[in-house]
Scaffold this motif. Structure first.
Motif, PDB file in Angstrom:
ATOM      1  N   GLY A  31       0.891  -1.223  -0.064  1.00  0.00           N
ATOM      2  CA  GLY A  31      -0.023   0.149   0.160  1.00  0.00           C
ATOM      3  C   GLY A  31       0.893   1.169  -0.193  1.00  0.00           C
ATOM      4  N   GLY A  32       0.166   2.435  -0.264  1.00  0.00           N
ATOM      5  CA  GLY A  32       0.985   3.728  -0.122  1.00  0.00           C
ATOM      6  C   GLY A  32      -0.024   4.735  -0.665  1.00  0.00           C
ATOM      7  N   MET A  33       0.761   5.947  -1.042  1.00  0.00           N
ATOM      8  CA  MET A  33       0.129   7.158  -1.667  1.00  0.00           C
ATOM      9  C   MET A  33       0.414   7.359  -3.091  1.00  0.00           C
ATOM     10  SD  MET A  33       0.187  10.874   0.424  1.00  0.00           S
ATOM     11  CE  MET A  33      -0.704  10.050   1.813  1.00  0.00           C
ATOM     12  N   VAL A  34      -0.487   7.419  -3.683  1.00  0.00           N
ATOM     13  CA  VAL A  34      -0.338   7.844  -5.154  1.00  0.00           C
ATOM     14  C   VAL A  34      -1.180   8.552  -5.665  1.00  0.00           C
ATOM     15  CG1 VAL A  34       0.695   5.344  -5.507  1.00  0.00           C
ATOM     16  CG2 VAL A  34      -1.776   5.894  -6.005  1.00  0.00           C
ATOM     17  N   GLU A  35      -1.029   8.961  -6.939  1.00  0.00           N
ATOM     18  CA  GLU A  35      -2.009  10.192  -7.550  1.00  0.00           C
ATOM     19  C   GLU A  35      -2.953   9.517  -8.666  1.00  0.00           C
ATOM     20  OE1 GLU A  35       1.080  13.962  -7.763  1.00  0.00           O
ATOM     21  OE2 GLU A  35       0.500  13.085  -9.703  1.00  0.00           O
ATOM     22  N   ALA A  36      -3.830   9.978  -8.664  1.00  0.00           N
ATOM     23  CA  ALA A  36      -4.875   9.583  -9.625  1.00  0.00           C
ATOM     24  C   ALA A  36      -4.446   9.075 -11.088  1.00  0.00           C
ATOM     25  CB  ALA A  36      -6.187  10.465  -9.917  1.00  0.00           C
ATOM     26  N   SER A  81      -4.828   2.422 -13.020  1.00  0.00           N
ATOM     27  CA  SER A  81      -5.880   3.785 -13.460  1.00  0.00           C
ATOM     28  C   SER A  81      -6.671   3.937 -12.059  1.00  0.00           C
ATOM     29  CB  SER A  81      -6.930   3.482 -14.430  1.00  0.00           C
ATOM     30  OG  SER A  81      -6.088   2.996 -15.581  1.00  0.00           O
ATOM     31  N   LEU A  82      -5.819   4.056 -10.914  1.00  0.00           N
ATOM     32  CA  LEU A  82      -6.432   4.409  -9.834  1.00  0.00           C
ATOM     33  C   LEU A  82      -7.092   5.645  -9.659  1.00  0.00           C
ATOM     34  CD1 LEU A  82      -3.471   2.922  -7.646  1.00  0.00           C
ATOM     35  CD2 LEU A  82      -5.985   2.335  -7.496  1.00  0.00           C
ATOM     36  N   LYS A  83      -8.247   5.706  -8.960  1.00  0.00           N
ATOM     37  CA  LYS A  83      -9.042   6.674  -8.795  1.00  0.00           C
ATOM     38  C   LYS A  83      -9.223   7.222  -7.155  1.00  0.00           C
ATOM     39  CE  LYS A  83     -12.072   5.165 -12.285  1.00  0.00           C
ATOM     40  NZ  LYS A  83     -13.539   4.851 -12.638  1.00  0.00           N
ATOM     41  N   PRO A  84      -9.264   8.449  -6.991  1.00  0.00           N
ATOM     42  CA  PRO A  84      -9.553   8.865  -5.731  1.00  0.00           C
ATOM     43  C   PRO A  84     -10.343   8.103  -4.754  1.00  0.00           C
ATOM     44  CG  PRO A  84      -9.333  10.860  -6.678  1.00  0.00           C
ATOM     45  CD  PRO A  84      -9.566   9.428  -7.969  1.00  0.00           C
ATOM     46  N   GLU A  85     -11.512   7.489  -5.325  1.00  0.00           N
ATOM     47  CA  GLU A  85     -12.435   6.778  -4.739  1.00  0.00           C
ATOM     48  C   GLU A  85     -12.129   5.232  -4.319  1.00  0.00           C
ATOM     49  OE1 GLU A  85     -12.753   8.505  -7.384  1.00  0.00           O
ATOM     50  OE2 GLU A  85     -14.222   7.422  -8.892  1.00  0.00           O
ATOM     51  N   ASP A  86     -10.797   4.926  -4.794  1.00  0.00           N
ATOM     52  CA  ASP A  86     -10.220   3.525  -4.543  1.00  0.00           C
ATOM     53  C   ASP A  86      -9.500   3.706  -3.132  1.00  0.00           C
ATOM     54  OD1 ASP A  86      -9.142   3.317  -7.925  1.00  0.00           O
ATOM     55  OD2 ASP A  86     -10.929   2.449  -6.988  1.00  0.00           O
ATOM     56  N   THR A  87      -9.363   4.883  -2.727  1.00  0.00           N
ATOM     57  CA  THR A  87      -8.789   5.054  -1.141  1.00  0.00           C
ATOM     58  C   THR A  87      -9.360   4.129  -0.202  1.00  0.00           C
ATOM     59  OG1 THR A  87      -8.034   7.423  -1.939  1.00  0.00           O
ATOM     60  CG2 THR A  87      -8.310   6.929   0.511  1.00  0.00           C
ATOM     61  N   ALA A  88      -8.904   3.570   0.545  1.00  0.00           N
ATOM     62  CA  ALA A  88      -9.311   2.678   1.513  1.00  0.00           C
ATOM     63  C   ALA A  88      -8.103   1.731   2.010  1.00  0.00           C
ATOM     64  CB  ALA A  88     -10.378   1.559   0.701  1.00  0.00           C
ATOM     65  N   ILE A  89      -8.652   1.071   3.241  1.00  0.00           N
ATOM     66  CA  ILE A  89      -7.704   0.095   3.741  1.00  0.00           C
ATOM     67  C   ILE A  89      -8.036  -1.258   3.011  1.00  0.00           C
ATOM     68  CG2 ILE A  89      -6.833  -1.402   5.653  1.00  0.00           C
ATOM     69  CD1 ILE A  89      -7.990   1.009   7.604  1.00  0.00           C
ATOM     70  N   TYR A  90      -7.091  -2.053   2.315  1.00  0.00           N
ATOM     71  CA  TYR A  90      -7.203  -3.248   1.414  1.00  0.00           C
ATOM     72  C   TYR A  90      -6.966  -4.334   2.436  1.00  0.00           C
ATOM     73  CZ  TYR A  90      -8.264  -0.422  -2.430  1.00  0.00           C
ATOM     74  OH  TYR A  90      -8.836   0.137  -3.475  1.00  0.00           O
ATOM     75  N   THR A 120      -3.689  -3.085   4.403  1.00  0.00           N
ATOM     76  CA  THR A 120      -2.690  -2.138   4.054  1.00  0.00           C
ATOM     77  C   THR A 120      -3.381  -0.987   3.478  1.00  0.00           C
ATOM     78  OG1 THR A 120      -0.667  -1.979   2.452  1.00  0.00           O
ATOM     79  CG2 THR A 120      -2.730  -3.187   1.589  1.00  0.00           C
ATOM     80  N   GLN A 121      -3.078   0.320   3.777  1.00  0.00           N
ATOM     81  CA  GLN A 121      -3.663   1.439   3.442  1.00  0.00           C
ATOM     82  C   GLN A 121      -3.398   1.778   2.020  1.00  0.00           C
ATOM     83  OE1 GLN A 121      -5.763   3.828   5.228  1.00  0.00           O
ATOM     84  NE2 GLN A 121      -6.279   4.634   3.062  1.00  0.00           N
ATOM     85  N   VAL A 122      -4.331   2.106   1.271  1.00  0.00           N
ATOM     86  CA  VAL A 122      -4.142   2.799  -0.136  1.00  0.00           C
ATOM     87  C   VAL A 122      -4.964   4.069  -0.305  1.00  0.00           C
ATOM     88  CG1 VAL A 122      -4.425   2.445  -2.625  1.00  0.00           C
ATOM     89  CG2 VAL A 122      -3.789   0.593  -1.270  1.00  0.00           C
ATOM     90  N   THR A 123      -3.797   5.192  -0.472  1.00  0.00           N
ATOM     91  CA  THR A 123      -4.532   6.763  -0.465  1.00  0.00           C
ATOM     92  C   THR A 123      -4.263   7.150  -1.828  1.00  0.00           C
ATOM     93  OG1 THR A 123      -4.011   7.170   1.640  1.00  0.00           O
ATOM     94  CG2 THR A 123      -4.566   8.790   0.190  1.00  0.00           C
ATOM     95  N   VAL A 124      -5.396   7.423  -2.808  1.00  0.00           N
ATOM     96  CA  VAL A 124      -5.098   8.098  -4.146  1.00  0.00           C
ATOM     97  C   VAL A 124      -5.573   9.509  -4.131  1.00  0.00           C
ATOM     98  CG1 VAL A 124      -5.674   7.879  -6.484  1.00  0.00           C
ATOM     99  CG2 VAL A 124      -5.734   5.782  -4.828  1.00  0.00           C
ATOM    100  N   SER A 125      -4.738  10.536  -4.403  1.00  0.00           N
ATOM    101  CA  SER A 125      -4.953  11.664  -4.398  1.00  0.00           C
ATOM    102  C   SER A 125      -5.460  12.368  -5.934  1.00  0.00           C
ATOM    103  CB  SER A 125      -3.783  12.736  -4.012  1.00  0.00           C
ATOM    104  OG  SER A 125      -2.656  12.467  -4.886  1.00  0.00           O
ATOM    105  N   SER A 126      -5.897  13.379  -5.972  1.00  0.00           N
ATOM    106  CA  SER A 126      -6.670  13.737  -7.267  1.00  0.00           C
ATOM    107  C   SER A 126      -5.801  14.740  -7.708  1.00  0.00           C
ATOM    108  CB  SER A 126      -7.953  14.399  -7.200  1.00  0.00           C
ATOM    109  OG  SER A 126      -7.937  15.268  -6.241  1.00  0.00           O
TER     110      SER A 126
END
Length: 121
Positions: A9-14, A85-94, A115-121
């Protein structure tokens, strides 16, 4: 005892991609269907993807179909979730889950810690 440990998991952009892994121990891995679920605060847990023990059968939730791919390596006791093709709405704990029946994954006794996934717009 059965242990499922997610990672990746991690922090990525849309629009970016991310690959999650779930390493299993304490069970005969190839005999278990594996699944991925996700949850955000205040929402119900959502089914993401599932794969049968042999890998021959896969299923996807409607919101991720065509963007996410589940796979497994039975030699490594690991299941993967490739997320494109990650979207902000995919942000969640997986979370990953294991069950002998692919239709019963939501009622599994075995879950990872998430594991946390965070998708920023």
């Amino acid at each position: 005892q059965v242990q499922l440990v997610e990672s990746g998991g991690g922090m990525v952009e849309a629009g970016d991609s991310l690959k999650l892994s779930c390493a299993a121990s304490g069970l005969t891995f190839r005999s278990y269907a594996m699944g991925w679920f996700r949850q955000t605060p205040g929402k119900e847990r959502e089914f993401v993807a599932a794969i049968s023990g042999t890998g021959a059968m896969t299923r996807y939730g409607g919101s991720v179909k065509g963007r996410f791919t589940i796979s497994r390596d039975n030699a490594k006791n690991t299941v993967y979730l490739q997320m494109n093709s990650l979207k902000p709405e995919d942000t969640a704990i997986y979370y990953c889950a294991a069950n002998k029946y692919i239709t019963s994954l939501a009622e599994s006794d075995y879950w990872g810690q998430g594991t946390q996934v965070t998708v920023s717009s």
